[in-house]
Design a protein around this motif. Structure first.
Motif: not given
Length: 344
Positions: A62-67
């Protein structure tokens, strides 16, 4: 949005959806265009996430996990890839790189907000550290080369203004077409023809941005001011020719860039057609939905694009125009500024 993998990725990611909600709220005053603006931003973020997933070989990320801080350099590399960096390290879409910088900061801030609300110290620290890296390194690694590319393109771009004879041909054609347009038997074809001619004429006459003109609402037009009501002290300083112009034109104020009001002059030949376009009975016969509030409405809930109307009129004149590709809304404004400077 277009239904594809990018749309599916964006719509199924919590952080990207939250970004879309922010863009909708930020553009609450621009109801006509905010959907398009938000869609573009969502798809840009979705394309970036798909590319990062591919590089990490983690298709469920998810975007949260890659940021997270350790992915920062990978995100920089992916952003440059999304903007199509070539072998000479030049970006094909530099403005997208700049936009992604702002949106990544927003996404990290959203992650920070969610983590604070959930009392999740690990996510909070990840978001805080990522935002710090954005402040320290993003401007040098992405923003600076993107802006340099934009500046070089502006400098090297040929600055060609419309030819005066082409503008005269366009104006003459539209004035005659508007005067002879038969509105006695309204239907969908007649309504669209009235929209195209009136939009193109007002665009050429006022040199306004297309988006500003498209946003003209019926209630705004009906509540317009009569130029003959101009302040008496101002009228006394006008020439006879200028006083005559006051009697043959109307003035309507529309929402311009950043929400400010901008004036649009309504020349005599368009007034009859605008009355037709604002008439509810004629709009029904033209296939326009009753809830569509815009003067230049299409058959859905939006509007006919003013730039498309100008292009259609240009195509009709064909070989009569010397340089039709130069006749763009932006060039028309530059033409006006250049003439005004010469006359000063």
């Amino acid at each position: 949005m277009t239904r594809d993998d990018v749309t599916e990725c964006a719509q199924n990611d919590k952080l990207i959806v939250a970004l879309g909600e922010i863009w909708l709220m930020q553009n609450v005053g621009n109801r006509l265009r905010r959907r398009n603006i938000t869609s573009f931003r969502l798809r840009l973020a979705g394309r970036l996430l798909l590319l990062i997933r591919d590089k990490l070989q983690l298709m469920e990320s998810t975007m949260s996990s890659v940021l997270i801080p350790k992915n920062f350099d990978l995100i920089v590399e992916s952003t440059l890839d999304v903007c199509k960096e070539n072998q000479e390290k030049e970006l094909q879409n530099p403005s997208s790189a700049i936009k992604l910088g702002y949106d990544l900061s927003r996404l990290a801030s959203l992650k920070l907000g969610f983590s604070i609300k959930a009392s999740d110290e690990k996510l909070k620290q990840e978001a805080t550290d990522f935002l710090r890296l954005m402040q320290l390194e993003w401007s040098v690694k992405v923003t600076k080369p993107a802006r340099v590319t934009l500046e070089e393109r502006r400098f090297n771009k040929e600055k060609e203004l419309p030819h005066p004879e082409d503008i005269a041909h366009l104006a003459t054609y539209m004035v005659e077409a508007l005067k002879t347009l038969d509105l006695s038997e309204p239907n969908e074809a007649i309504f669209r023809e009235a929209v195209i001619l009136t939009q193109a004429r007002l665009l050429l006459y006022n040199r306004r941005r297309p988006g500003e003109l498209e946003s003209l609402r019926i209630d705004t037009y009906l509540s317009r001011a009569d130029l003959d009501e101009t302040d008496l002290s101002m009228r006394q300083s006008l020439s006879d020719f200028e006083k005559k112009l006051l009697k043959t034109q109307d003035l309507v104020e529309i929402r311009g860039k950043t929400g400010r009001g901008v004036p649009v002059l309504i020349p005599l030949e368009t007034q009859r057609v605008l009355e037709f376009l604002s008439n509810k009975a004629y709009r029904d016969k033209g296939g326009i939905k009753a809830e569509n509030p815009y003067m230049f409405a299409n058959k859905s809930s939006g509007v006919v694009r003013a730039g498309d109307s100008l292009n259609e009129v240009k195509e009709r004149l064909g070989a009569k125009l010397k340089y039709p590709k130069r006749i763009l809304a932006t060039n028309l404004r530059k033409y006006t500024a250049t003439i005004a400077h010469v006359l000063c």
